[in-house]
Write a protein that holds these residues in place. Structure first.
Motif, PDB file in Angstrom:
ATOM      1  N   ARG A 111       0.780  -1.066   0.126  1.00  0.00           N
ATOM      2  CA  ARG A 111      -0.189  -0.179   0.040  1.00  0.00           C
ATOM      3  C   ARG A 111       0.964   1.287  -0.229  1.00  0.00           C
ATOM      4  O   ARG A 111       1.851   1.262   0.726  1.00  0.00           O
ATOM      5  CB  ARG A 111      -0.914  -0.027   1.294  1.00  0.00           C
TER       6      ARG A 111
ATOM      7  N   SER B 171      12.310  -1.233 -13.985  1.00  0.00           N
ATOM      8  CA  SER B 171      12.571  -2.406 -15.344  1.00  0.00           C
ATOM      9  C   SER B 171      13.288  -1.541 -16.216  1.00  0.00           C
ATOM     10  O   SER B 171      14.260  -2.299 -16.748  1.00  0.00           O
ATOM     11  CB  SER B 171      11.095  -2.959 -15.505  1.00  0.00           C
TER      12      SER B 171
ATOM     13  N   ASP C   8      20.603  -4.984  -8.785  1.00  0.00           N
ATOM     14  CA  ASP C   8      19.315  -4.662  -8.616  1.00  0.00           C
ATOM     15  C   ASP C   8      19.033  -4.218  -7.216  1.00  0.00           C
ATOM     16  O   ASP C   8      18.802  -5.240  -6.441  1.00  0.00           O
ATOM     17  CB  ASP C   8      18.385  -5.795  -9.364  1.00  0.00           C
TER      18      ASP C   8
HETATM   19  N1  T4K Z   1      13.759  -5.721  -9.358  1.00  0.00           N
HETATM   20  C1  T4K Z   1      13.132  -6.233  -8.153  1.00  0.00           C
HETATM   21  C2  T4K Z   1      13.985  -7.039  -7.207  1.00  0.00           C
HETATM   22  C3  T4K Z   1      11.909  -5.829  -7.950  1.00  0.00           C
HETATM   23  O1  T4K Z   1      11.415  -6.170  -6.786  1.00  0.00           O
HETATM   24  C4  T4K Z   1      11.135  -5.042  -8.899  1.00  0.00           C
HETATM   25  C5  T4K Z   1       9.688  -4.685  -8.557  1.00  0.00           C
HETATM   26  C6  T4K Z   1      11.825  -4.694 -10.159  1.00  0.00           C
HETATM   27  C7  T4K Z   1      13.327  -5.053 -10.192  1.00  0.00           C
HETATM   28  C8  T4K Z   1      11.170  -3.814 -11.026  1.00  0.00           C
HETATM   29  O2  T4K Z   1      10.907  -2.307 -10.675  1.00  0.00           O
HETATM   30  P1  T4K Z   1       9.589  -1.802 -11.287  1.00  0.00           P
HETATM   31  O3  T4K Z   1       9.619  -1.713 -12.783  1.00  0.00           O
HETATM   32  O4  T4K Z   1       8.509  -2.237 -10.721  1.00  0.00           O
HETATM   33  O5  T4K Z   1       9.781  -0.201 -10.737  1.00  0.00           O
HETATM   34  C9  T4K Z   1       5.250  -5.557  -6.814  1.00  0.00           C
HETATM   35  C10 T4K Z   1       5.607  -4.172  -7.760  1.00  0.00           C
HETATM   36  O6  T4K Z   1       4.641  -4.023  -8.718  1.00  0.00           O
HETATM   37  C11 T4K Z   1       6.999  -4.326  -8.070  1.00  0.00           C
HETATM   38  O7  T4K Z   1       7.114  -3.020  -8.393  1.00  0.00           O
HETATM   39  C12 T4K Z   1       7.799  -4.922  -7.075  1.00  0.00           C
HETATM   40  N2  T4K Z   1       9.301  -5.017  -7.499  1.00  0.00           N
HETATM   41  C13 T4K Z   1       7.309  -6.360  -6.638  1.00  0.00           C
HETATM   42  C14 T4K Z   1       8.106  -6.940  -5.609  1.00  0.00           C
HETATM   43  O8  T4K Z   1       5.952  -6.094  -6.174  1.00  0.00           O
HETATM   44  P2  T4K Z   1       3.228  -7.502  -7.621  1.00  0.00           P
HETATM   45  O9  T4K Z   1       2.784  -7.583  -9.023  1.00  0.00           O
HETATM   46  O10 T4K Z   1       3.376  -8.118  -6.501  1.00  0.00           O
HETATM   47  O11 T4K Z   1       2.331  -6.340  -6.818  1.00  0.00           O
HETATM   48  P3  T4K Z   1       1.186  -5.250  -7.468  1.00  0.00           P
HETATM   49  O12 T4K Z   1       2.157  -4.142  -8.039  1.00  0.00           O
HETATM   50  O13 T4K Z   1       0.202  -5.750  -8.184  1.00  0.00           O
HETATM   51  O14 T4K Z   1       0.956  -4.386  -6.059  1.00  0.00           O
HETATM   52  C15 T4K Z   1       0.680  -5.161  -4.736  1.00  0.00           C
HETATM   53  C16 T4K Z   1      -0.585  -4.400  -4.110  1.00  0.00           C
HETATM   54  O15 T4K Z   1      -0.192  -3.257  -3.668  1.00  0.00           O
HETATM   55  C17 T4K Z   1      -1.681  -4.671  -5.040  1.00  0.00           C
HETATM   56  O16 T4K Z   1      -2.302  -5.885  -5.230  1.00  0.00           O
HETATM   57  C18 T4K Z   1      -2.398  -3.616  -4.413  1.00  0.00           C
HETATM   58  C19 T4K Z   1      -1.522  -2.589  -3.649  1.00  0.00           C
HETATM   59  N3  T4K Z   1      -1.532  -1.304  -4.374  1.00  0.00           N
HETATM   60  C20 T4K Z   1      -0.723  -1.328  -5.650  1.00  0.00           C
HETATM   61  C21 T4K Z   1      -0.448  -0.231  -6.207  1.00  0.00           C
HETATM   62  C22 T4K Z   1       0.113  -0.250  -7.464  1.00  0.00           C
HETATM   63  C23 T4K Z   1      -2.015  -0.237  -3.918  1.00  0.00           C
HETATM   64  O17 T4K Z   1      -2.788  -0.480  -2.691  1.00  0.00           O
HETATM   65  N4  T4K Z   1      -1.768   1.055  -4.630  1.00  0.00           N
HETATM   66  C24 T4K Z   1      -1.415   0.849  -5.778  1.00  0.00           C
HETATM   67  O18 T4K Z   1      -1.176   2.025  -6.503  1.00  0.00           O
HETATM   68  O19 T4K Z   1       4.598  -6.308  -7.892  1.00  0.00           O
END
Ligand code: T4K
Length: 391
Positions: A27, A79, A173
């Motif tokens: 969040r 990314s 990373d």
């Molecule tokens: N390398 C590593 C080691 C990383 O962990 C990541 C990203 C990257 C590279 C790439 O960086 P970016 O290109 O993303 O900048 C989430 C994130 O999207 C991701 O950025 C992050 N790591 C990863 C560890 O976690 P998901 O697919 O598990 O979750 P997501 O984005 O659907 O969000 C989780 C929950 O958060 C949602 O179910 C609801 C809540 N949420 C999400 C957003 C976007 C909110 O409440 N409000 C929001 O605005 O990847």
């Protein structure tokens, strides 16, 4: 507040969920809204919305100073920052990465026709095991990407020695590690370059965003060119490139949240220790430790379900989800099990025993400034009843 004292209080047994709204991992933390809207209004007045605007430049200066690194090249997300870093470093052929990471680490390579070769992790640190990295080197290897998982530094010196010995480029990373240190030094200037993520779910966010940080002038110049199609002037392109620019709205959010960094870490730290206190007596459950001598952002509260726990990890996650506690199984099942890597390396698991073990143990719990004050107690009560019932 719902009290969970006995099995019949659990939502998996038909009771009402503990939370009426979902508690998410990730969040967003949001700084001063007035300051943010003021910055956005100023931006609208200036009619300068993106393309190396003044807010972006201010954010880059502040981040570089905070990390003690010469260059911060902010980008539209982590990314793209990884992809640009990989290109700017001239990586090709094979690059060694952990499988136990978010899929973006592997994708950033594969997307560019580079083969991610997965090396196993240390089961305690969850970071690359240097001995495993050595075993995966082939004549086609050009680099290593270490991930500072959960914000805890990868084995920087050992990976640097391997890179030097084999003439490989070392990139980190650091998506989880903004505001964290390694042997007293801020993460950000290690290896040839490091890549940060400022995604909405990170403890510090720019809505979407990321950055390449480095002390290498040439690399920073190349990355700046690449993020803006290789342009140096009107009508003049001197480098291959893409669109990796961070918008001014994102930079406005970044500047606003940067002013709020310490209070957010303080809340994360408080939540982290509250979880640790509340869960310390439960059998087979441990909270992943952070080195108190280092700076940490505490954005990930990692619960380890070990063999002594009477309930399996997935059963715990199911029970938590039923309470509307949307805990996550990061980074299960490991990148090597995800398409297309599973097809590429169907037998990768044979050399990744620790990755497989750790990926079966982890539950990431919600934290951050949006976590209701009683949530840690309710989550702990849920886990207590679950483990007691199953024992
Ligand atoms: N390398 C590593 C080691 C990383 O962990 C990541 C990203 C990257 C590279 C790439 O960086 P970016 O290109 O993303 O900048 C989430 C994130 O999207 C991701 O950025 C992050 N790591 C990863 C560890 O976690 P998901 O697919 O598990 O979750 P997501 O984005 O659907 O969000 C989780 C929950 O958060 C949602 O179910 C609801 C809540 N949420 C999400 C957003 C976007 C909110 O409440 N409000 C929001 O605005 O990847």
């Amino acid at each position: 507040m719902k009290f969970i004292k006995q099995p019949s209080d659990l939502a998996i047994n038909g009771a009402k969920p503990a939370f009426s709204e979902p508690l998410h991992v990730g969040r967003p933390n949001i700084g001063d809204r007035t300051a943010f809207t003021q910055r956005v209004n100023d931006m609208l007045d200036r009619r300068w919305l993106t393309n190396n605007g003044p807010l972006l430049q201010e954010l880059e200066r502040k981040i570089a100073k905070y990390l003690g690194v010469k260059h911060c090249v902010a980008m539209c997300n982590g990314s793209i920052a990884l992809e640009i870093a990989i290109r700017a470093l001239g990586l090709q052929g094979e690059v060694i990465v952990p499988s136990y990471t978010f899929i973006a680490t592997a994708h950033a390579l594969f997307w560019q026709g580079i083969t991610p070769v997965f090396a196993d992790i240390d089961p305690i640190t969850h970071n690359l095991d240097p001995a495993a990295v050595r075993r995966m080197i082939t004549p086609r290897t050009t680099g290593i990407i270490g991930v500072h998982l959960w914000g805890r530094a990868a084995p920087v010196d050992e990976l640097q020695s391997i890179a030097d010995e084999h003439n490989l480029k070392l990139l980190f990373d650091a998506a989880h590690a903004f505001g964290c240190s390694s042997k007293g030094r801020m993460i950000g200037s290690l290896g040839k370059a490091e890549v940060l993520s400022f995604h909405a779910t990170k403890f510090f966010n720019t809505l979407e965003g990321g950055a390449l940080v480095t002390n290498d002038d040439e690399l920073a110049n190349a990355a700046r060119l690449m993020r803006n199609f290789g342009f140096v002037d009107f009508d003049k392109v001197i480098h291959p490139g893409t669109n990796g620019k961070m918008t001014e709205v994102c930079a406005a959010m970044g500047l606003t949240n940067f002013d709020n960094l310490e209070p957010v870490v303080a809340v994360n730290r408080r939540n982290y220790y509250a979880y640790q206190d509340a869960l310390s007596t439960l059998p087979g459950l441990d909270i992943l430790e952070f080195d108190k001598a280092e700076q940490n952002n505490y954005q990930y509260v990692v619960l380890l379900v070990n063999v002594d726990c009477p309930v399996r990890r997935d059963a715990i996650v199911t029970a938590l989800h039923a309470e509307n506690i949307l805990a996550r199984k990061y980074f299960w099942p490991g990148c090597h099990q995800m398409k297309p890597y599973k097809e590429l390396f169907p037998h990768a698991g044979l050399v990744l025993p620790n990755t497989i073990d750790v990926a079966e143990q982890v539950i990431v719990l919600p934290t951050g400034t949006a976590l209701p004050s009683h949530a840690v107690d309710v989550i702990a009560d849920t886990l207590r009843v679950l483990t007691r019932t199953a024992a």
